[in-house]
Design a protein around this motif. Structure first.
Motif, short mmCIF file in Angstrom:
data_model
loop_
_atom_site.label_atom_id
_atom_site.label_comp_id
_atom_site.label_asym_id
_atom_site.label_seq_id
_atom_site.Cartn_x
_atom_site.Cartn_y
_atom_site.Cartn_z
N THR A 213 60.33 32.20 30.20
CA THR A 213 61.28 32.81 31.12
C THR A 213 60.77 34.14 31.69
O THR A 213 61.29 34.60 32.72
N ALA A 214 59.80 34.77 31.04
CA ALA A 214 59.24 36.02 31.56
C ALA A 214 57.89 36.25 30.91
O ALA A 214 57.56 35.64 29.87
N ALA A 215 57.08 37.13 31.52
CA ALA A 215 55.75 37.40 31.00
C ALA A 215 55.33 38.82 31.34
O ALA A 215 55.76 39.39 32.35
N THR A 216 54.50 39.40 30.47
CA THR A 216 53.83 40.66 30.76
C THR A 216 52.38 40.35 31.09
O THR A 216 51.67 39.74 30.29
N LEU A 217 51.97 40.75 32.29
CA LEU A 217 50.68 40.36 32.85
C LEU A 217 49.74 41.55 32.98
O LEU A 217 50.17 42.68 33.18
N LYS A 218 48.44 41.28 32.90
CA LYS A 218 47.43 42.32 33.08
C LYS A 218 47.23 42.63 34.56
O LYS A 218 47.22 41.72 35.41
N LEU A 219 47.03 43.89 34.86
CA LEU A 219 46.65 44.32 36.19
C LEU A 219 45.30 45.02 36.14
O LEU A 219 44.85 45.45 35.06
N TYR A 220 44.66 45.16 37.28
CA TYR A 220 43.35 45.78 37.38
C TYR A 220 43.33 46.73 38.58
O TYR A 220 44.11 46.56 39.52
N PRO A 221 42.44 47.73 38.56
CA PRO A 221 42.30 48.58 39.75
C PRO A 221 41.85 47.76 40.95
O PRO A 221 41.06 46.82 40.81
N LEU A 222 42.35 48.10 42.12
CA LEU A 222 41.88 47.43 43.34
C LEU A 222 40.42 47.79 43.60
O LEU A 222 40.03 48.95 43.45
N PRO A 223 39.60 46.82 43.97
CA PRO A 223 38.21 47.15 44.31
C PRO A 223 38.14 47.98 45.58
O PRO A 223 39.01 47.88 46.46
N ALA A 224 37.09 48.77 45.70
CA ALA A 224 36.89 49.57 46.90
C ALA A 224 36.48 48.69 48.08
O ALA A 224 36.74 49.02 49.23
N ALA A 225 35.81 47.59 47.77
CA ALA A 225 35.36 46.67 48.82
C ALA A 225 35.33 45.26 48.27
O ALA A 225 35.06 45.06 47.07
N ARG A 226 35.60 44.31 49.13
CA ARG A 226 35.53 42.89 48.75
C ARG A 226 34.84 42.14 49.87
O ARG A 226 35.38 42.02 50.96
N LEU A 227 33.64 41.67 49.60
CA LEU A 227 32.84 40.98 50.61
C LEU A 227 32.64 39.52 50.24
O LEU A 227 32.60 39.17 49.05
N THR A 228 32.50 38.69 51.25
CA THR A 228 32.32 37.26 51.05
C THR A 228 31.04 36.80 51.75
O THR A 228 30.76 37.23 52.86
N ALA A 229 30.30 35.95 51.09
CA ALA A 229 29.10 35.35 51.68
C ALA A 229 29.20 33.84 51.60
O ALA A 229 29.80 33.29 50.67
N TRP A 230 28.62 33.17 52.58
CA TRP A 230 28.60 31.71 52.64
C TRP A 230 27.13 31.31 52.71
O TRP A 230 26.41 31.74 53.60
N ALA A 231 26.69 30.51 51.76
CA ALA A 231 25.27 30.17 51.68
C ALA A 231 25.08 28.66 51.64
O ALA A 231 25.82 27.94 50.96
N ALA A 232 24.09 28.17 52.38
CA ALA A 232 23.68 26.77 52.30
C ALA A 232 22.63 26.64 51.21
O ALA A 232 21.70 27.46 51.14
#
Length: 477
Positions: A213-232
């Motif tokens: 019915t309820a939960a206590t969850l972990k949180l983390y600091p927000l990253p300063a940057a989040r980048l994504t790469a797509w590779a073949a």
């Protein structure tokens, strides 16, 4: 049963007990594979009401053991293993937790958030971000699924390579037992060695032992940057090599590593022509990487560029693009998340949510592809998933021009056996993140050890001796 229904109406109010009309939203599963018939849909507003509903049902079953009444807990009803919808007996209570959607508190100093089970995952992500924090659980159904269901199935998603499954993100639970009692186990403690870990017992139990019915969850600091790469990449072996390089060069910054087969991406290009699918025509697999950096965007870019430079030199990447904006990154992730819907538009399919050790994935795919093509020439394989943690969605589509419904009817059992046998041979699991539900419950006898099944049945019998809670799911007793 009218007496029971009257009592349930008294507990939660007439407006929150549904027995007639269109109940499809609660009675039909996410994939539309099953449509049951509920005795009633009951929507409590708080933990006390959940406890009283369960106690009423338990007392009724005790007095009427032949009634067949049982409870199916339900959150967002996004189960992919038919684990949260009623059967067709007309004797099951669907207990919907959607009204229980309050965030009880955010403790920024302790990096925790206490929430009710009916909270939608995306809302929790946004609430954490408002506090300049991160709740990292992320999956395609996050706009609909609820945290109670995520915990009940121990959901995974795209961030497992860094943050783990939902189990790893939970510190404490509040649970209503099969007797209608409340275990107040909410805790923000990261260390508590005072006996058996009841929290881990209920997480992943799919509502068969009690109702979260309820939960206590972990949180983390927000990253300063989040980048994504797509590779073949030229092969799955190359993708595994790239994963190793990413671990070494990005460390904890590696928060996502997805692999996507060429045919899976071709379905996205076919059914969503407005989406640009990069590089998929040039390689058998593409990989989507995410780097979450706590220093700066410049540092993240430098890390990514160095990683891809080394990968290109070693030949495990043939081409790559790096997102320059947040919008570009979202577009790349949108392509990945569109694969299941594109596959659905292509027609009914046989889904497999499996895991094998990362080191075994190339050999598993090569061997299982060959077995399927030998058994069913022309079968199309929609292979994609969370390579970073060894979880593939290894799905099977009917051959071109073959009716999909006929293919499932005639070949699903054979395909499942072939794939599951191969998973076992390569040291894997037939369910990685979707749970067992009712779709896989009968397979466990073949792929789970008798000792493990015996222990699971003993736990079920001890905590739910009347088999009141979600019977026929996870383990049969």
């Amino acid at each position: 049963m009218q007496t029971l229904l009257d009592e349930l109406r008294h507990i939660v109010g007439n407006a929150h007990v549904f027995t007639d009309g269109d109940l499809t939203a609660w009675e039909q599963d996410w994939r539309k594979r099953s449509h049951g018939k509920a005795l009633a849909v009951v929507r409590p507003a708080c933990t006390e009401e959940v406890a009283r509903v369960v106690k009423a049902c338990a007392d009724y079953v005790s007095a009427n053991p032949a009634s067949g009444v049982s409870i199916v807990p339900q959150g967002g009803n996004t189960s992919l293993a038919v684990g949260s919808t009623p059967d067709d007996s007309g004797r099951q209570i669907v207990l919907s937790l959607q009204r229980m959607n309050t965030v009880r508190g955010v403790d920024a100093d302790n990096l925790t958030m206490t929430v009710e089970a009916g909270c939608i995952l995306q809302n929790l992500q946004e609430r954490a971000e408002e506090a300049n924090l991160l709740f990292p659980l992320s999956l395609a159904a996050e706009g609909t699924c609820t945290i109670g269901g995520n915990l009940g199935t121990n959901a995974g998603g795209t961030q497992v390579v860094r943050y783990g499954n939902t189990r790893d993100l939970c510190l404490g639970l509040e649970v209503v037992t099969a007797q209608g009692e409340v275990w107040h186990g909410l805790s923000g403690l990261r260390k508590d060695n005072t006996g058996y870990d009841l929290r881990d017992l209920f997480i992943g139990s799919e509502g068969t032992l009690g109702i979260i019915t309820a939960a206590t969850l972990k949180l983390y600091p927000l990253p300063a940057a989040r980048l994504t790469a797509w590779a073949a990449v030229p092969s799955l072996e190359a993708a595994v090599t790239l994963l190793g390089l990413a671990h070494r060069h990005l460390g904890a910054g590696l928060t996502g590593f997805e692999a996507m087969g060429q045919f899976a991406l071709s379905l996205v290009a076919k059914h969503f022509a407005q989406l640009r699918v990069p590089l998929h025509l040039d390689a058998p697999f593409c990989v989507l990487l995410e780097n979450s950096d706590h220093e700066s965007e410049l540092h993240a870019h430098t890390q990514f560029e160095r990683l891809l430079e080394i990968a290109l030199d070693q030949g495990c990447v043939t081409d790559a693009v790096v997102s320059e904006t947040l919008a570009q990154a979202k577009q790349l992730w949108h392509v990945r998340e569109s694969i299941p819907l594109a596959q659905a538009l292509e027609g009914l399919n046989i889904k497999h949510d499996i895991s094998v050790p990362v080191s075994n994935i190339p050999d598993f795919v090569r061997a299982t592809d060959a077995l399927l093509q030998q058994a069913l020439p022309g079968v199309r394989l929609v292979n994609f998933g969370h390579l970073g943690d060894g979880n593939l969605h290894y799905n099977v589509q009917a051959p071109e021009g073959v009716d999909a419904a006929d293919f499932l009817r005639d070949h699903e059992a054979r395909v499942n056996t072939l794939v599951f046998d191969s998973v076992q041979a390569f040291g894997g699991s037939i369910s990685a993140e979707h749970g067992v539900g009712s779709l896989k419950v009968d397979h466990l006898a073949h792929y789970k050890s008798p000792v493990a099944l015996g222990l699971m049945r003993a736990i079920k019998q001890a905590l739910d001796p009347r088999n009141l809670m979600n019977p026929g799911r996870v383990v049969r007793v």
